[in-house]
Write an enzyme that holds these catalytic residues in place. Structure first.
Site, short mmCIF file in Angstrom:
data_model
loop_
_atom_site.label_atom_id
_atom_site.label_comp_id
_atom_site.label_asym_id
_atom_site.label_seq_id
_atom_site.Cartn_x
_atom_site.Cartn_y
_atom_site.Cartn_z
N SER A 69 23.51 1.16 2.29
CA SER A 69 22.72 1.81 3.32
C SER A 69 21.55 0.91 3.73
CB SER A 69 22.26 3.19 2.80
OG SER A 69 21.85 4.03 3.83
N ASP B 256 31.55 7.12 8.38
CA ASP B 256 30.19 7.16 7.82
C ASP B 256 29.25 7.87 8.78
OD1 ASP B 256 27.53 6.45 6.86
OD2 ASP B 256 28.55 4.94 5.64
N HIS C 159 29.32 8.64 3.25
CA HIS C 159 28.37 7.54 3.34
C HIS C 159 28.67 6.51 2.28
CE1 HIS C 159 24.83 5.51 4.55
NE2 HIS C 159 24.04 5.90 3.55
#
Length: 497
Positions: free
Chosen positions: A217, A436, A466
């Protein structure tokens, strides 16, 4: 809802299951800053943040880094580190992990992630840390619990009247002043670039010639910035759930509106619903909550529109959590907001005693120092039709958030977009997940392109949630493991379905 949806990492899914201007390259081939000869005093880890101490496999230490990297011999601050030593004899070195945010605690997250990466521990020490301004590394708390809860119940994230707009902006400015008071001079020294330089010092002190790194991320942006600053010090680097480095503040918000709507559509299809009609029903629920919040089983607390949206976001991070979303939406449609409130509390790190975590505090301080763009309320209003077209459920919230997140911030931002070009670096494995929600798939190709020809290597997973590694794809996991353990670089464009 705030831009905390922006780059939240795997800790979000963990919370649910339990209920984040670089200038030119400075790579001169030499270690910079304080002497790399400082010795880390590794010892038993202590319990932190209400969590028990990890087991005997884990050691903790403090790394001293400059407060201001332009004054490397000046005042220092301590960064909290955690590690588990490699099990095998054929050790490669340390593998650093950043789980995202910005603002996520690596010290807290690393032990819970160790099972996922257990195969990597055969040849690497697993290492993570709390970046500056986070957790045990001079962590920043901008507002106390009582005022956080008050703001949740009184501030409208999609203001409809001049009075609501005034309250929205006043709350944003007040939060920034709280951060300034809590952080002091540290507030100007928690940028992604500062942390990338910390990582290079960490590499030296750990005794590694190259930095081996796994970023998730926001951790992908951090990895890209490090690669830009120190391309010849990059070892084996994996970037999973990739932040689009070419998007500015507005671009990131629009990307997320698209990503979360895409994930919501996939969820609705999985339950036999038409995405357009299902989204309309959810949008209608949110509109009703804007006028009249729902009662909950939590004494003195109601489910507001903003809290409901936060509760909807959380299960979209993992396909395994979609049934929880179904139950919560059904309960809300019946007039009971308790389940969506519980999901929102999981996202906001609120425990049963009413204590909130500080991930979003650190995140805001870091991202507002990084980002120069400061859209006005007028600009946000003009964005709304565009955002609402992208997402009838999330568009308005993310459109308004462009104006509220860094409104009247006490410190100027550093850049429009981060610089991640890394000519001369070895191949970097960039993983994109087509489903995602928080870091849409398109960001992976952009990251690979900006890293440069021969550097960025894209691996695509046709999945949901994610992040890709450890999410159920043997193809993804074996490809990543082969790269990190054996240096086997896959063909650019490989697809795992």
């Amino acid at each position: 809802m705030t831009r905390s949806v922006r780059w939240t990492a795997l800790a979000v899914a963990a919370a649910l299951l339990a209920a984040g201007c670089t200038g030119g390259s400075s790579d001169d081939g030499k270690g910079g800053g304080p002497p790399a000869a400082q010795k880390l005093d590794w010892g038993r880890c202590k319990a932190t943040g209400g969590s028990p101490a990890p087991g005997r496999d884990w050691q903790c230490a403090t790394l001293r880094v400059p407060l201001d990297w332009s004054k490397p011999d000046g005042e220092t601050i301590g960064l909290a580190l955690i590690r588990a030593r490699a099990r095998g004899e054929d050790r490669i070195g340390s593998l650093l992990f950043n789980f995202g945010g910005p603002g996520g605690s690596g010290v807290s997250m690393m032990p819970s992630y160790a099972t996922t990466v257990s195969e990597l521990r055969e040849r690497y020490d697993l290492v993570s840390w709390d970046p500056r301004g986070v957790g045990a590394s001079a962590g920043i708390r901008c507002r106390d619990d009582r005022r956080i809860q008050a703001a949740e119940s009184t501030v409208d994230g999609t203001p409809d009247t001049p009075a609501e707009e005034k309250a929205f902006l006043a709350d944003a400015a007040d939060f920034g002043q709280g951060c300034r008071k809590a952080a002091g001079k540290l507030m100007a020294h928690v940028s992604t670039t500062d942390t990338a330089r910390d990582m290079d010092l960490m590499r030296q002190v750990l005794g590694d010639a190259k930095l081996h790194y796994f970023g998730i991320s926001y951790g992908t942006e951090l990895g890209g910035v490090h690669a830009h600053l120190f391309p010849r010090r990059v070892g084996r680097m994996v970037l999973d759930a990739v932040v689009d480095p070419g998007a500015d503040t507005v671009g990131h918000a629009e990307n997320q509106a698209r990503g979360f709507q895409r994930a919501l559509n996939d969820y609705l299809r999985s339950t036999g619903q038409d995405p357009e009609r299902g989204s309309r029903r959810i949008a209608d629920l949110l509109e009703r909550l804007d006028a009249r919040p729902l009662s909950t089983s939590s004494p003195g607390r109601k489910l507001t529109q903003s809290l409901a949206l936060t509760g909807i976001l959380l299960p979209l991070y993992s396909k395994d959590s979609w049934p929880v979303l179904t139950a919560a939406l059904k309960a809300a449609q019946r007039g009971d907001g308790s389940e969506l409130l519980a999901l929102a509390d999981g996202y906001n790190e609120r425990d049963s005693s009413g204590r909130y975590g500080t991930t979003t505090h650190s995140q805001r301080v870091i991202s507002c120092l990084d980002d120069r763009q400061r859209p006005s309320v007028e600009e946000a209003r003009r964005l709304l039709p565009r955002f609402e077209k992208v997402s009838p459920v999330f568009g308005a919230f993310l459109g308004w958030d462009t104006a509220g997140w860094c409104h009247d911030w006490p410190v100027a931002g550093q850049h429009e977009t981060p610089e991640v070009s890394a000519p001369g670096a070895p191949p970097v494995l960039v993983i994109g997940n087509t489903g995602d929600p928080a870091t849409p798939y398109e960001g992976a190709r952009r990251m690979a392109d900006e890293l440069g020809e021969g550097v960025g290597v894209v691996l695509t997973w046709k999945g949901e949630g994610h992040g890709a590694y450890g999410s159920g794809s043997d193809c993804v996991d074996s490809t990543v493991n082969a790269y990190l353990l054996n240096g086997s670089v896959p063909e650019d464009g490989k697809v795992c379905s």
